[in-house]
Design a protein around this motif. Structure first.
Motif, short mmCIF file in Angstrom:
data_model
loop_
_atom_site.label_atom_id
_atom_site.label_comp_id
_atom_site.label_asym_id
_atom_site.label_seq_id
_atom_site.Cartn_x
_atom_site.Cartn_y
_atom_site.Cartn_z
N ASP A 44 8.80 -18.95 46.44
CA ASP A 44 10.00 -18.70 47.26
C ASP A 44 11.09 -18.07 46.40
OD1 ASP A 44 8.95 -19.68 49.60
OD2 ASP A 44 9.98 -21.61 49.50
N VAL A 45 11.86 -17.18 47.01
CA VAL A 45 12.98 -16.54 46.32
C VAL A 45 14.27 -17.12 46.90
CG1 VAL A 45 14.17 -14.38 45.84
CG2 VAL A 45 11.67 -14.45 45.84
N LEU A 46 15.08 -17.72 46.03
CA LEU A 46 16.36 -18.30 46.44
C LEU A 46 17.48 -17.38 46.02
CD1 LEU A 46 15.84 -22.00 45.28
CD2 LEU A 46 15.22 -20.96 47.46
N THR A 47 18.37 -17.09 46.95
CA THR A 47 19.57 -16.32 46.66
C THR A 47 20.73 -17.29 46.80
OG1 THR A 47 18.52 -14.37 47.61
CG2 THR A 47 20.91 -14.27 47.27
N ILE A 48 21.47 -17.49 45.70
CA ILE A 48 22.49 -18.52 45.65
C ILE A 48 23.83 -17.90 45.29
CG2 ILE A 48 23.15 -20.69 44.55
CD1 ILE A 48 20.05 -20.77 43.70
N ALA A 49 24.81 -18.08 46.19
CA ALA A 49 26.18 -17.62 45.92
C ALA A 49 26.91 -18.79 45.28
CB ALA A 49 26.86 -17.19 47.21
N LEU A 50 27.27 -18.63 44.00
CA LEU A 50 27.86 -19.73 43.24
C LEU A 50 28.87 -19.19 42.24
CD1 LEU A 50 27.60 -22.81 42.58
CD2 LEU A 50 25.89 -22.15 40.90
N ASP A 51 30.07 -19.73 42.28
CA ASP A 51 31.12 -19.36 41.32
C ASP A 51 31.35 -17.86 41.21
OD1 ASP A 51 31.46 -22.06 40.74
OD2 ASP A 51 30.01 -22.00 39.10
N ARG A 52 31.53 -17.22 42.33
CA ARG A 52 31.82 -15.78 42.42
C ARG A 52 30.71 -14.89 41.87
NH1 ARG A 52 37.65 -17.03 40.51
NH2 ARG A 52 38.65 -17.40 42.49
N THR A 53 29.50 -15.45 41.76
CA THR A 53 28.34 -14.66 41.35
C THR A 53 27.21 -14.94 42.32
OG1 THR A 53 27.46 -16.39 39.91
CG2 THR A 53 28.94 -14.78 38.89
N VAL A 54 26.20 -14.12 42.26
CA VAL A 54 25.01 -14.32 43.08
C VAL A 54 23.82 -14.41 42.14
CG1 VAL A 54 23.51 -13.36 44.85
CG2 VAL A 54 25.98 -13.12 45.06
N ARG A 55 23.08 -15.49 42.25
CA ARG A 55 21.87 -15.67 41.44
C ARG A 55 20.66 -15.54 42.35
NH1 ARG A 55 22.12 -20.76 37.53
NH2 ARG A 55 20.29 -19.71 36.72
N VAL A 56 19.68 -14.79 41.89
CA VAL A 56 18.43 -14.65 42.62
C VAL A 56 17.34 -15.24 41.74
CG1 VAL A 56 16.85 -13.05 43.74
CG2 VAL A 56 19.29 -12.54 43.70
N MET A 57 16.70 -16.30 42.26
CA MET A 57 15.74 -17.05 41.46
C MET A 57 14.43 -17.20 42.22
SD MET A 57 18.40 -20.11 40.68
CE MET A 57 17.79 -20.75 39.16
N LYS A 58 13.34 -17.01 41.52
CA LYS A 58 12.01 -17.24 42.10
C LYS A 58 11.53 -18.60 41.63
CE LYS A 58 7.44 -15.19 42.41
NZ LYS A 58 6.61 -14.07 41.95
N VAL A 59 11.14 -19.45 42.57
CA VAL A 59 10.65 -20.78 42.25
C VAL A 59 9.28 -20.65 41.59
CG1 VAL A 59 9.99 -23.03 43.17
CG2 VAL A 59 11.91 -21.78 44.19
N VAL A 60 9.16 -21.19 40.38
CA VAL A 60 7.92 -21.10 39.62
C VAL A 60 7.22 -22.45 39.52
CG1 VAL A 60 6.94 -20.52 37.36
CG2 VAL A 60 8.79 -19.14 38.29
N ALA A 61 8.01 -23.53 39.43
CA ALA A 61 7.42 -24.85 39.23
C ALA A 61 8.34 -25.93 39.78
CB ALA A 61 7.16 -25.08 37.74
N PHE A 62 7.82 -27.15 39.78
CA PHE A 62 8.57 -28.33 40.21
C PHE A 62 8.44 -29.40 39.15
CE2 PHE A 62 7.47 -26.09 44.04
CZ PHE A 62 8.63 -26.15 44.79
N THR A 63 9.35 -30.35 39.17
CA THR A 63 9.28 -31.48 38.25
C THR A 63 9.76 -32.74 38.97
OG1 THR A 63 9.95 -32.29 36.08
CG2 THR A 63 11.60 -31.07 37.30
N GLU A 64 9.34 -33.87 38.49
CA GLU A 64 9.73 -35.14 39.10
C GLU A 64 11.10 -35.63 38.60
OE1 GLU A 64 8.23 -36.99 41.55
OE2 GLU A 64 7.01 -35.19 41.75
N ARG A 65 11.46 -35.23 37.38
CA ARG A 65 12.71 -35.70 36.78
C ARG A 65 13.54 -34.53 36.30
NH1 ARG A 65 12.43 -40.75 33.29
NH2 ARG A 65 12.12 -42.18 34.99
N ARG A 66 14.83 -34.76 36.22
CA ARG A 66 15.74 -33.73 35.69
C ARG A 66 15.71 -33.80 34.18
NH1 ARG A 66 21.99 -32.86 35.38
NH2 ARG A 66 22.13 -30.71 36.08
N GLY A 67 15.39 -32.70 33.55
CA GLY A 67 15.31 -32.67 32.10
C GLY A 67 16.45 -31.88 31.50
N ASP A 68 16.27 -31.52 30.23
CA ASP A 68 17.29 -30.73 29.54
C ASP A 68 17.23 -29.27 29.99
OD1 ASP A 68 15.04 -29.70 28.32
OD2 ASP A 68 15.46 -30.53 26.35
N ALA A 69 18.11 -28.46 29.45
CA ALA A 69 18.22 -27.07 29.88
C ALA A 69 16.93 -26.29 29.62
CB ALA A 69 19.40 -26.39 29.18
N ASN A 70 16.26 -26.56 28.52
CA ASN A 70 15.02 -25.84 28.21
C ASN A 70 13.93 -26.15 29.22
OD1 ASN A 70 15.97 -24.49 25.95
ND2 ASN A 70 15.52 -26.21 24.60
#
Length: 84
Positions: A44-70
């Protein structure tokens, strides 16, 4: 969807992710989505309007827990970056 946005570190809190979706700032494959619980899938491709910018992200994977930035960076592919 709100959980994935939080796990991918698009926002700092899950409630912020839910508010972002409910306010109509997220599109899934070009279609505006207002339900934070909307299911998304790999590719899926998500288009997100956030903080005066637009991010376009393709979902590649999922995780059960929130991890660090890497570990968050492996959940998506940024599509609106300039590649030189």
């Amino acid at each position: 969807m709100d959980r994935w946005l939080w796990h991918a570190r698009v926002v700092k809190a899950r409630t912020s992710a839910a508010e972002l979706v409910e306010s109509g700032h997220v599109r899934v494959n070009g279609v505006r989505e207002t339900s934070p619980g909307h299911a998304i899938k790999t590719g899926d491709v998500l288009t997100i309007a956030l903080d005066r910018t637009v991010r376009v992200m393709k979902v590649v994977a999922f995780t059960e827990r929130r991890g660090d930035a890497n570990s968050a960076r492996v959940l998506y592919e940024e599509l609106n970056e300039r590649k030189e």
